[in-house]
Design a protein around this motif. Structure first.
Motif, PDB file in Angstrom:
ATOM      1  N   UNK A   1       0.449  -2.558  20.001  1.00  0.00           N
ATOM      2  CA  UNK A   1       1.980  -2.473  19.857  1.00  0.00           C
ATOM      3  C   UNK A   1       2.418  -3.733  18.850  1.00  0.00           C
ATOM      4  N   UNK A   2       1.485  -4.466  18.260  1.00  0.00           N
ATOM      5  CA  UNK A   2       1.736  -5.328  17.221  1.00  0.00           C
ATOM      6  C   UNK A   2       1.490  -4.878  15.808  1.00  0.00           C
ATOM      7  N   UNK A   3       2.260  -4.640  14.965  1.00  0.00           N
ATOM      8  CA  UNK A   3       2.070  -4.133  13.707  1.00  0.00           C
ATOM      9  C   UNK A   3       2.686  -5.035  12.715  1.00  0.00           C
ATOM     10  N   UNK A   4       2.266  -4.994  11.651  1.00  0.00           N
ATOM     11  CA  UNK A   4       2.697  -5.677  10.304  1.00  0.00           C
ATOM     12  C   UNK A   4       2.962  -4.800   9.072  1.00  0.00           C
ATOM     13  N   UNK A   5       4.163  -4.679   8.538  1.00  0.00           N
ATOM     14  CA  UNK A   5       4.103  -3.815   7.400  1.00  0.00           C
ATOM     15  C   UNK A   5       3.304  -4.571   6.216  1.00  0.00           C
ATOM     16  N   UNK A   6       2.585  -3.860   5.563  1.00  0.00           N
ATOM     17  CA  UNK A   6       1.756  -4.061   4.322  1.00  0.00           C
ATOM     18  C   UNK A   6       1.644  -3.264   3.335  1.00  0.00           C
ATOM     19  N   UNK A   7       0.762  -3.621   2.340  1.00  0.00           N
ATOM     20  CA  UNK A   7       0.568  -2.558   1.412  1.00  0.00           C
ATOM     21  C   UNK A   7      -1.096  -2.479   1.155  1.00  0.00           C
ATOM     22  N   UNK A   8      -1.415  -1.205   0.997  1.00  0.00           N
ATOM     23  CA  UNK A   8      -2.976  -1.144   0.587  1.00  0.00           C
ATOM     24  C   UNK A   8      -3.242  -1.238  -1.016  1.00  0.00           C
ATOM     25  N   UNK A   9      -4.098  -2.019  -1.343  1.00  0.00           N
ATOM     26  CA  UNK A   9      -4.484  -2.138  -2.676  1.00  0.00           C
ATOM     27  C   UNK A   9      -5.839  -1.780  -2.977  1.00  0.00           C
ATOM     28  N   UNK A  10      -6.137  -1.641  -4.183  1.00  0.00           N
ATOM     29  CA  UNK A  10      -7.770  -1.115  -4.405  1.00  0.00           C
ATOM     30  C   UNK A  10      -8.009  -1.654  -6.037  1.00  0.00           C
ATOM     31  N   UNK A  11      -9.045  -2.039  -6.120  1.00  0.00           N
ATOM     32  CA  UNK A  11      -9.752  -2.461  -7.430  1.00  0.00           C
ATOM     33  C   UNK A  11     -11.072  -1.776  -7.499  1.00  0.00           C
ATOM     34  N   UNK A  12     -11.359  -1.166  -8.593  1.00  0.00           N
ATOM     35  CA  UNK A  12     -12.673  -0.884  -8.893  1.00  0.00           C
ATOM     36  C   UNK A  12     -13.347  -2.211  -9.324  1.00  0.00           C
ATOM     37  N   UNK A  13     -14.896  -2.084  -9.234  1.00  0.00           N
ATOM     38  CA  UNK A  13     -15.437  -3.201  -9.580  1.00  0.00           C
ATOM     39  C   UNK A  13     -16.565  -2.670 -10.497  1.00  0.00           C
TER      40      UNK A  13
END
Length: 189
Positions: free
Chosen positions: A170-182
């Motif tokens: 019941x505790x959530x934080x709005x965020x953003x998923x990011x991705x980087x190719x290596x």
């Protein structure tokens, strides 16, 4: 082996050296890493999240994760003898034990507010990218706070989309998923 900081909260420290060193964190670093996370997140998240959200999230976010500290892929950045950054990567996705072949995850990154824009985060992230690539990771994903999205974007990560980071039931934080190719042996561009 580098000397770990034992007095982060009680001794004022100012950036006096451009020389940064990175070492693998250990469980003995827990209190110093927690102090750094608290100093960093409390200040840096304040502009992007309402106080009531931070009141619930910060007590959970500012505790060093014992599994990460013991993983061998979580690092601390020191300037002289002061702990100024921390973070790492794991094969497991945050909040689970899920492993996707070839995909690593950036974990619990923070820079002390007095050391922002001095290369700490970039140095740490480059190290993580290099280490993850050498371990066979082809991609890194990051569950970023709203406050850190621009940092990750300028270091080669692309935005995948919004996400809700579950910190506890019941505790959530709005965020953003990011991705980087290596690429093998490549750090940041």
């Amino acid at each position: 082996m580098f000397v770990a900081v034992k007095t982060m909260r009680n001794e004022p420290h100012l950036p006096t050296s451009p020389s940064l060193s990175i070492r693998v964190a250990t469980p003995d670093d827990a209190s110093e890493v927690s102090a750094l996370l608290e100093a960093s997140y409390t200040k840096q998240l304040a502009d992007d999240y309402p106080p009531d959200v931070l009141a619930r999230a910060l007590p959970l976010m500012t505790k060093a994760n014992p599994r990460l500290l013991a993983s061998g892929t979580y690092y601390v950045v020191e300037a002289d003898i002061h702990l100024v950054g921390c973070g790492g990567w794991s094969k497991e996705a945050p909040g689970s034990h899920k492993v996707t072949d070839g995909t690593g995850h950036i974990r619990h990154v923070a820079t002390h507010p007095e050391w922002l824009r001095k290369g700490v985060g970039r140095t740490l992230l480059s190290h993580c990218c290099n280490e993850a690539a050498m371990a066979g990771m082809k991609h890194l994903e990051c569950h970023s706070t709203l406050s850190a999205v621009n940092f990750y974007a300028v270091t080669g990560f692309t935005i995948v989309g919004p996400l809700e980071m579950k910190l506890a039931p019941e505790i959530f934080l709005p965020g953003v998923l990011l991705r980087r190719d290596l690429l093998k042996g490549e750090g940041l561009s």
